[in-house]
Scaffold this active site. Structure first.
Site, PDB file in Angstrom:
ATOM      1  N   VAL A  72      -9.111  -3.427   0.236  1.00  8.81           N
ATOM      2  CA  VAL A  72      -9.578  -4.756  -0.172  1.00  8.81           C
ATOM      3  C   VAL A  72      -9.470  -5.751   0.983  1.00  8.81           C
ATOM      4  O   VAL A  72      -8.668  -5.566   1.908  1.00  8.81           O
ATOM      5  CB  VAL A  72      -8.777  -5.283  -1.397  1.00  8.81           C
ATOM      6  N   ASP A 116       0.864  -1.181   0.000  1.00  8.20           N
ATOM      7  CA  ASP A 116       0.000   0.000   0.000  1.00  8.20           C
ATOM      8  C   ASP A 116       0.903   1.234   0.000  1.00  8.20           C
ATOM      9  O   ASP A 116       1.424   1.608  -1.046  1.00  8.20           O
ATOM     10  CB  ASP A 116      -0.930  -0.076   1.222  1.00  8.20           C
TER      11      ASP A 116
END
Ligand code: IMP
Length: 188
Positions: free
Chosen positions: A161, A111
């Site tokens: 997610v 990320d």
């Protein structure tokens, strides 16, 4: 009587499936073959970043034919929220020394890159001969730190997610696919 949980129906909290179970299997097979070719004749220490990467590591290594050993590290950068705190804490350290070892970090998702930046530096500082990264998911355009991920499973849009090891407040890790939660789950 079947002992397999019926995970084939999409969880009601999941709005969209982004990566299916079949796609995960096929990609892990390709990555396992690539890793095995690259590390042929060497021994690699696969380091799983708990908890999320446990699912990816376990499936990936089933497709690896090179010599490897496994260790785990637990770090925390998120707490219970779905935004990075930016602070990496070691919750569980490795059991083996890294001196002279070829290390492959298995990570669930890249990320911001803060976790991997920290781990790569830390492992090189302990004398690893090489440190490479296999990430099941790379979030497009989310990186604050430039991380060279040698083995990328899937590049996904910059959305939060869950599934296949990825959690929201420790839930949803066991979903066999990767998907996006309905906004109402976050109370939005
Ligand atoms: P980074 O340090 O920002 O790259 O994030 C590292 C960790 O944050 C990952 O290993 C995950 O545990 C968690 N994380 C980042 N994005 C997500 C997401 O979309 N879903 C679930 N966990 C995530």
């Amino acid at each position: 009587m079947s002992i397999t949980p019926d995970n084939t129906a999409v969880h009601p909290d999941v709005e969209r499936v982004l990566v299916t179970e079949e796609e995960l299997y096929a990609r892990n097979k390709e990555l396992g073959a690539a890793i095995s070719a690259d590390y042929a004749g060497k021994e690699v220490l696969v380091v799983g970043v708990l908890k999320g990467a446990a699912w990816f590591l376990s499936d990936l290594t089933r497709h690896m034919t090179c010599d490897f050993t496994v260790d785990y590290m637990a770090v925390s950068s998120y707490g219970a929220a779905h935004k990075s705190s930016g602070v990496v804490r070691i919750l569980k350290d490795l059991e083996v020394p890294l001196e002279g070892k070829h290390v492959l970090i298995a990570e669930d998702i890249l990320d911001t890159g803060l976790t991997l930046k920290y781990l790569i530096r830390n492992f090189l500082g302990r004398g690893a001969a090489s440190v490479e990264v296999a990430a099941c998911v790379v979030k497009e355009g989310a990186q604050e730190e430039k991380i060279d991920v040698r083995y990328v499973g899937f590049v996904l849009p910059n959305e939060f997610v869950v599934g296949y090891g990825l959690d929201y407040a420790q839930k949803y890790r066991g979903l066999p696919y990767i998907g996006v939660l309905r906004p109402c789950v976050y109370g939005e």
